[in-house]
Scaffold this motif. Sequence first.
Motif, short mmCIF file in Angstrom:
data_model
loop_
_atom_site.label_atom_id
_atom_site.label_comp_id
_atom_site.label_asym_id
_atom_site.label_seq_id
_atom_site.Cartn_x
_atom_site.Cartn_y
_atom_site.Cartn_z
N ASN A 137 -16.17 -15.63 5.78
CA ASN A 137 -16.95 -14.72 6.61
C ASN A 137 -16.06 -13.94 7.58
O ASN A 137 -16.48 -12.94 8.15
N LYS A 138 -14.80 -14.38 7.74
CA LYS A 138 -13.84 -13.65 8.56
C LYS A 138 -12.56 -13.46 7.75
O LYS A 138 -12.08 -14.40 7.12
N ILE A 139 -12.03 -12.24 7.79
CA ILE A 139 -10.85 -11.89 7.00
C ILE A 139 -9.77 -11.35 7.94
O ILE A 139 -10.04 -10.48 8.78
N VAL A 140 -8.55 -11.85 7.78
CA VAL A 140 -7.40 -11.33 8.52
C VAL A 140 -6.63 -10.39 7.62
O VAL A 140 -6.36 -10.70 6.45
N GLY A 141 -6.29 -9.20 8.14
CA GLY A 141 -5.54 -8.26 7.33
C GLY A 141 -5.10 -7.05 8.13
O GLY A 141 -5.23 -7.00 9.36
N ILE A 142 -4.57 -6.06 7.43
CA ILE A 142 -4.07 -4.83 8.06
C ILE A 142 -5.11 -3.72 7.91
O ILE A 142 -5.63 -3.48 6.83
N PHE A 143 -5.38 -3.07 9.05
CA PHE A 143 -6.40 -2.02 9.09
C PHE A 143 -5.78 -0.66 8.78
O PHE A 143 -4.68 -0.34 9.25
N HIS A 144 -6.48 0.14 7.99
CA HIS A 144 -6.07 1.52 7.71
C HIS A 144 -7.30 2.42 7.88
O HIS A 144 -8.37 2.13 7.36
N GLN A 145 -7.11 3.51 8.61
CA GLN A 145 -8.20 4.48 8.78
C GLN A 145 -8.03 5.62 7.80
O GLN A 145 -6.91 6.09 7.54
N SER A 146 -9.14 6.07 7.24
CA SER A 146 -9.13 7.20 6.32
C SER A 146 -10.34 8.06 6.63
O SER A 146 -11.43 7.87 6.08
N GLY A 147 -10.15 9.00 7.56
CA GLY A 147 -11.26 9.85 7.97
C GLY A 147 -12.30 9.08 8.76
O GLY A 147 -11.98 8.42 9.75
N ASP A 148 -13.54 9.13 8.32
CA ASP A 148 -14.64 8.50 9.04
C ASP A 148 -14.90 7.06 8.62
O ASP A 148 -15.90 6.46 9.00
N PHE A 149 -14.03 6.52 7.80
CA PHE A 149 -14.16 5.10 7.44
C PHE A 149 -12.76 4.47 7.42
O PHE A 149 -11.74 5.16 7.55
N GLY A 150 -12.73 3.19 7.28
CA GLY A 150 -11.46 2.48 7.21
C GLY A 150 -11.60 1.29 6.28
O GLY A 150 -12.69 1.02 5.75
N PHE A 151 -10.52 0.60 6.10
CA PHE A 151 -10.58 -0.60 5.28
C PHE A 151 -9.51 -1.58 5.75
O PHE A 151 -8.50 -1.20 6.33
N VAL A 152 -9.78 -2.86 5.53
CA VAL A 152 -8.86 -3.93 5.88
C VAL A 152 -8.32 -4.53 4.59
O VAL A 152 -9.09 -4.99 3.73
N THR A 153 -6.99 -4.51 4.44
CA THR A 153 -6.35 -5.15 3.29
C THR A 153 -6.02 -6.59 3.66
O THR A 153 -5.20 -6.82 4.56
#
Length: 399
Positions: A137-153
Motif C-alpha cells: 500500500n506504500k511504495i518507495v521510489g523516484i518521482f518524475h513529473q511530466s506536465g500535469d501528471f507524474g509517476f513514481v518508479t
Amino acid sequence: MQAKSSKTTILDFMRSSSYAPQTAEALIETIPISGNLDHFWKDLLELEENGEIIKTRFGTYGLPEKMGLVVGRFQLTSKGFGFVIPDNKGERPDVFIPPRALGGAMNNDRVMARVESSSGGNKPEGEIIRIITHANNKIVGIFHQSGDFGFVTPDDKRIGQDIYIMKRHFGGAKTNQKVVAEITEWPVERRNAEGKIIEILGNVGDVGLEILSIIKQNDLPLEFPPQVIEASKRVPKSIKQSELEGRRDLRDLPIVTVDGDDAKDLDDAVYVKQLGKDEFLLGVHIADVSYYVKENAVLDKEARERGTSVYLVDRVLPMLPERLSNGICSLNAGEDRLTMSCEMHIDRKGRILSYEIFPSVIHVRHRLSYRIVREILVNGDEELVQKYEDVVPMLKMME
C-alpha cells in the motif's frame, strides 16, 4: 458448537473425501451446526474473504484446491512473470504466472489463481483470478513529473510498474526526489496503480538516503509510540535487593559476554570451569527480559509487532526501547543483571551429561568481542592477555 472451533469444523468437514460443494444452509444441516448461528455466518464469511474456501456462482461452498484453484503469496520477478507460492507449499508446487495473466497483482500480494495447464517444466501454469490482500500500500521510489501528471518508479524492481500520480497529489515533490507514495487505486488490466505522495525523503544522491529508503520500503518503525516510551520509563535502571529472592546468585563467577565490536544489546553471557579431566561445567546466561516485559503488556505487544531488532549499516532499530534493550535487559559489564541460566555438565566432545535451568543474577566480568578473543587465543596479543588475565585460562578452556 463453540465459536472458536467453527472455522476448523467447517474446514475439516469440507476436507472429507466425500464432500461436494453445498450451500450455507445445507452445511448448517449436515455438519450439523447448533447454538448461535451468528458465529457460523461470521466464520464462513471470514473463511471466504481469506481465500480458505470459495463460493461458487451457484451459491455453494468448497475448498479452492478441490476446484483447480491455488491460494498463496504472489512472487513477481523483474522480468514481468511470477509464481504463486501456495499456502500448503509442501503439498503443491509453485504455479507459474505469465505476464498476460497477472490480473493486476503486485509482488507479495496474497492471491487466488486458476491452474490452467502444465508449462512444460515441473511447475503448472495459471492465471490470477482474485487478489485476496494487497501487500504494497506504500511504495518507495523516484518521482518524475511530466506536465500535469507524474509517476513514481519503485526502488523494488519486483513491483513491476510505475505508480501514476495526479498533479493535485504531488505533495510538493519535484523530479528526481525520493518519495513515499500511498496507493489510492490498485492496478487493473492495462492500467497502472494510482497514488499520492505522502512523504519526501530527499534528493537522489543525498547522504543516508538509501538507508532511509530501505527503512521506509520495509515499513520499519523509526520511533516508539508515546505509550511504549512511558511504559519503558517505569522500568527501573538497576536491580533491587528484593528482586533477588528465588534467584541463584552467580555474581562471583567470571562470566563474560562475547559479541561483535559494535553490538549494543548484549543478551547472552558464558562461563566454563573444568570438573575433571574430560568434563566441564558450561553456563549460558540469557537476559531475563520477561521479568520486565509482561505478557500482553504494552511493551510486549510492541515487541511482538516488531518481531525482532533490525540491524542496518548505520543504526539499530531495536525491538524494545533503549532503556531496556541497552539498559536493564542488556548484560553490560560491571552491572548486576537478572538472567535465566542453563548450566550444563558436558564432556570434551560437547555431549550434555546433565543440565539445570534456573533464574539467576549475574555480574558480567568483561565485555569481550570476537576480535579480542581471536587476538588472545590465536595471536597471543600481550597487551590483551594482560588486560584480561583473570579470564584468559577460561577462554583457552572454551577454545
